[in-house]
Design an enzyme around this catalytic site. Structure first.
Site, PDB file in Angstrom:
ATOM      1  CD  GLU A 249      -5.435   1.628   1.205  1.00 61.83           C
ATOM      2  OE1 GLU A 249      -5.561   1.384  -0.021  1.00 61.83           O
ATOM      3  OE2 GLU A 249      -6.355   2.039   1.913  1.00 61.83           O
ATOM      4  CB  CYS A 283      -1.004   3.473  -5.340  1.00 62.85           C
ATOM      5  SG  CYS A 283      -1.959   4.491  -4.236  1.00 62.85           S
TER       6      CYS A 283
HETATM    7  P1  NAD Z   1       9.733  -2.078  -2.372  1.00 60.67           P
HETATM    8  O1  NAD Z   1       8.816  -3.204  -2.595  1.00 60.67           O
HETATM    9  O2  NAD Z   1      11.149  -2.377  -2.001  1.00 60.67           O
HETATM   10  O3  NAD Z   1       9.188  -1.101  -1.228  1.00 60.67           O
HETATM   11  C1  NAD Z   1       7.888  -0.563  -1.186  1.00 60.67           C
HETATM   12  C2  NAD Z   1       7.741   0.111   0.190  1.00 60.67           C
HETATM   13  O4  NAD Z   1       7.699  -0.882   1.211  1.00 60.67           O
HETATM   14  C3  NAD Z   1       8.923   1.002   0.557  1.00 60.67           C
HETATM   15  O5  NAD Z   1       8.441   2.149   1.223  1.00 60.67           O
HETATM   16  C4  NAD Z   1       9.769   0.148   1.498  1.00 60.67           C
HETATM   17  O6  NAD Z   1      10.459   0.934   2.456  1.00 60.67           O
HETATM   18  C5  NAD Z   1       8.724  -0.679   2.185  1.00 60.67           C
HETATM   19  N1  NAD Z   1       9.198  -1.997   2.587  1.00 60.67           N
HETATM   20  C6  NAD Z   1       9.954  -2.849   1.855  1.00 60.67           C
HETATM   21  N2  NAD Z   1      10.165  -4.004   2.529  1.00 60.67           N
HETATM   22  C7  NAD Z   1       9.516  -3.859   3.721  1.00 60.67           C
HETATM   23  C8  NAD Z   1       9.331  -4.698   4.850  1.00 60.67           C
HETATM   24  N3  NAD Z   1       9.815  -5.956   4.883  1.00 60.67           N
HETATM   25  N4  NAD Z   1       8.629  -4.222   5.902  1.00 60.67           N
HETATM   26  C9  NAD Z   1       8.094  -2.976   5.874  1.00 60.67           C
HETATM   27  N5  NAD Z   1       8.215  -2.143   4.833  1.00 60.67           N
HETATM   28  C10 NAD Z   1       8.909  -2.579   3.761  1.00 60.67           C
HETATM   29  O7  NAD Z   1       9.704  -1.236  -3.680  1.00 60.67           O
HETATM   30  P2  NAD Z   1      10.171   0.216  -4.103  1.00 60.67           P
HETATM   31  O8  NAD Z   1      11.337   0.104  -5.038  1.00 60.67           O
HETATM   32  O9  NAD Z   1      10.318   1.164  -2.957  1.00 60.67           O
HETATM   33  O10 NAD Z   1       8.889   0.609  -4.942  1.00 60.67           O
HETATM   34  C11 NAD Z   1       8.598  -0.231  -6.050  1.00 60.67           C
HETATM   35  C12 NAD Z   1       7.167  -0.552  -6.180  1.00 60.67           C
HETATM   36  O11 NAD Z   1       6.429  -0.418  -4.988  1.00 60.67           O
HETATM   37  C13 NAD Z   1       6.495   0.394  -7.146  1.00 60.67           C
HETATM   38  O12 NAD Z   1       6.701  -0.039  -8.440  1.00 60.67           O
HETATM   39  C14 NAD Z   1       5.069   0.322  -6.737  1.00 60.67           C
HETATM   40  O13 NAD Z   1       4.450  -0.764  -7.396  1.00 60.67           O
HETATM   41  C15 NAD Z   1       5.112   0.003  -5.271  1.00 60.67           C
HETATM   42  N6  NAD Z   1       4.778   1.167  -4.431  1.00 60.67           N
HETATM   43  C16 NAD Z   1       3.474   1.351  -4.156  1.00 60.67           C
HETATM   44  C17 NAD Z   1       3.100   2.443  -3.398  1.00 60.67           C
HETATM   45  C18 NAD Z   1       1.646   2.692  -3.075  1.00 60.67           C
HETATM   46  O14 NAD Z   1       1.310   3.818  -2.761  1.00 60.67           O
HETATM   47  N7  NAD Z   1       0.789   1.679  -3.098  1.00 60.67           N
HETATM   48  C19 NAD Z   1       4.061   3.318  -2.930  1.00 60.67           C
HETATM   49  C20 NAD Z   1       5.409   3.092  -3.223  1.00 60.67           C
HETATM   50  C21 NAD Z   1       5.756   1.991  -3.971  1.00 60.67           C
END
Ligand code: NAD
Length: 475
Positions: A249, A283
């Site tokens: 997702e 999202c």
């Molecule tokens: P990010 O890409 O660092 O992290 C997104 C999520 O993934 C976080 O919860 C993080 O803990 C987790 N994550 C990161 N690396 C991981 C790994 N290797 N293994 C497992 N989990 C991992 O970005 P961010 O700064 O937290 O959020 C930025 C962007 O992420 C937003 O702009 C948005 O596009 C997206 N986002 C989407 C959703 C959603 O519901 N689809 C939720 C939160 C963030």
């Protein structure tokens, strides 16, 4: 008011003793709320072993008995709703009313899965020869590893936990380290409802270290991830290496199409309220607004008025309608989107900058006159930004709406039945709301296409995601 955080492995609550960890920050104040322990490698191995043991116990239980335990967890969550919602608002920032709805919806999701788990039907297919019985069965996949982000601390974990448990799977969930309390309180409800030891395990840590340890384990049979596209692609790759099932997702960039035959002011009120929910950190948040020329100025005026009337503040304060952003990364991202839009001729009709001198607040923002190749029109803003642009024809707007590599959610407003059907068919998206924003309910499938991911949560699809199909030919 916050909570004493711990890990939950093999039915035991494990605190910080001897473990690394991090502070959880209140985004409304920038101050620490509590300390979160990280799981060591030995903790993760213990969780894997416990989940395998738990799976065998849980799978052997009847769907009827599992359903009773899940229903009890839902009841406990409802009883504790005020407290869980407070914890969530403290750590994530969203307005308390939104937190409360999230927690109550989470209880509804558990109820839905509790019922649906009893309907994991197979089928009998008529054989080609006399005396042959062809049986199709649904079996739980086994141990699930799930990873959830910070924007819905209870709702996103519950979709994965309740889906997996209803199917007869066990699960290890790594919830967000930035907003761990909602999932912690949720897991407590399941534990207090009588889920056997090992069936549900909660861990935290450095995200990449935890996922790279859990996903390759031969004990794990299914991955479920909600988060950003780059991380989703990385985790999907790890899952593919072990030929494991995966539900992804990921992000989107949801277009909103307002046709001239719709009431522009009614459409603006509906979609503006939806836009600024959780400060746009959703999202399926509407993120690109295309309004047919004849209605454009009326729509922009009403939408802007709505944005200017939002009461920005601490989510626990009475009257607050929008809280802070969840972390300082989002503040930097908002400034970068707004500056890029201005550099390309965009005009700021409302907001456009940070707010206050503590916490991570950003004003509800409306941007007009921005070109389609601006950053805010091509990259998911994940914040309170609403770029609004005009369009002329149906074909033109469909092409613009479908131009990006994402396909999670889309919205349209029209008073014509024919246009409603045509736009629903033409938009490339996993979910389309036509004269409606109700695209996320326990009973309906939730998921994206294109780079927004694959698989669905919710609905009957959310249960089959955790099941294998087995065919038995019995002569
Ligand atoms: P990010 O890409 O660092 O992290 C997104 C999520 O993934 C976080 O919860 C993080 O803990 C987790 N994550 C990161 N690396 C991981 C790994 N290797 N293994 C497992 N989990 C991992 O970005 P961010 O700064 O937290 O959020 C930025 C962007 O992420 C937003 O702009 C948005 O596009 C997206 N986002 C989407 C959703 C959603 O519901 N689809 C939720 C939160 C963030």
């Amino acid at each position: 008011m916050y909570t004493e955080l711990s890990l939950f492995i093999d039915g035991k609550w494990l605190n910080g003793a001897g473990r690394k960890g991090e502070d959880v920050i209140n985004p409304a104040t920038g101050k620490a709320l509590g300390a979160l322990p990280h799981a060591s490698k030995a903790d993760l191995d213990a969780a894997l072993e416990a989940a395998q043991k738990g799976f065998l116990v849980w799978k052997a239980m009847s769907a009827y008995d599992r359903s009773k335990i899940l229903r009890k967890a839902a009841d406990l969550l409802r009883e504790r709703a005020e407290r869980v919602a407070t914890v969530q608002t403290l750590e994530q920032g969203k307005a308390f009313g939104e937190s409360r709805i999230e927690v109550l919806t989470s209880a509804d999701i558990i109820d839905w899965y509790a019922e649906e788990g009893r309907r994991a039907y197979g089928r009998i297919v008529p054989g080609r020869q006399k005396g042959v019985r062809q049986i199709v069965l649904q079996e739980p996949v086994g141990v699930v590893a799930a990873f959830t982000p910070w924007n819905f601390p209870t709702l996103t974990p519950v979709r994965k936990i309740a889906g997996a448990l209803a199917a007869g799977c066990s699960i290890i969930i790594k919830a967000s380290e930035e907003t761990p309390g909602g999932c912690f309180e949720l897991v407590k409800c399941f534990a207090d409802a009588g889920v056997p030891a090992g069936v549900l395990n909660l861990v935290f840590g450095v995200p990449a270290e935890v996922s790279e340890h859990l996903i390759p384990s031969p004990l794990v049979k299914k991955i479920s991830f909600t988060g950003s596209i780059p991380v989703g692609k990385h985790l999907a790759g790890l899952a593919a290496k072990g030929m494991k099932k995966a539900t992804m997702e990921l992000g989107g960039h949801s277009p909103v199409v307002v046709f001239a035959d719709a009431d522009p002011e009614k459409a603006a009120d509906t979609i503006a309220a939806f836009k600024y929910r959780n400060a746009g950190q959703v999202c399926i948040s509407p993120t690109r607004f295309y309004v047919q020329e004849a209605s454009y100025s009326k729509f922009v005026a009403r939408f802007t008025e709505y944005a200017k009337n939002i009461k920005l503040g601490d989510g626990l304060e009475k009257g607050t309608t929008m809280g802070p952003l969840a972390n300082p990364r989002r503040l930097d991202a908002m400034e970068s989107f707004v500056n890029d839009a201005k550099d390309r001729g965009g005009k700021i009709a409302a907001g456009g900058s940070r707010h206050g001198n503590q916490g991570f607040f950003f004003q509800p923002t409306v941007i007009t006159d921005v070109p389609d190749d601006a950053k805010v029109m091509t990259e998911e803003p994940f914040g309170p930004l609403a770029p609004i642009v005009p369009f002329k024809t149906f074909d033109e707007v469909v092409e613009r709406a479908n131009a990006l590599p994402f396909g999670l959610a889309a919205y349209a407003f029209t008073s014509s039945g024919a246009t409603a059907t045509a736009i629903g068919d033409a938009i490339q998206s996993g979910m389309v709301g036509v004269n409606s924003v109700a695209i996320s309910t326990p009973e309906t499938p939730f998921g994206g296409i294109k780079e927004s991911g694959y698989g669905s949560e919710g609905g009957i699809e959310g249960l089959t995601a955790y099941m294998n199909t087995k065919f038995i030919s019995q002569g």
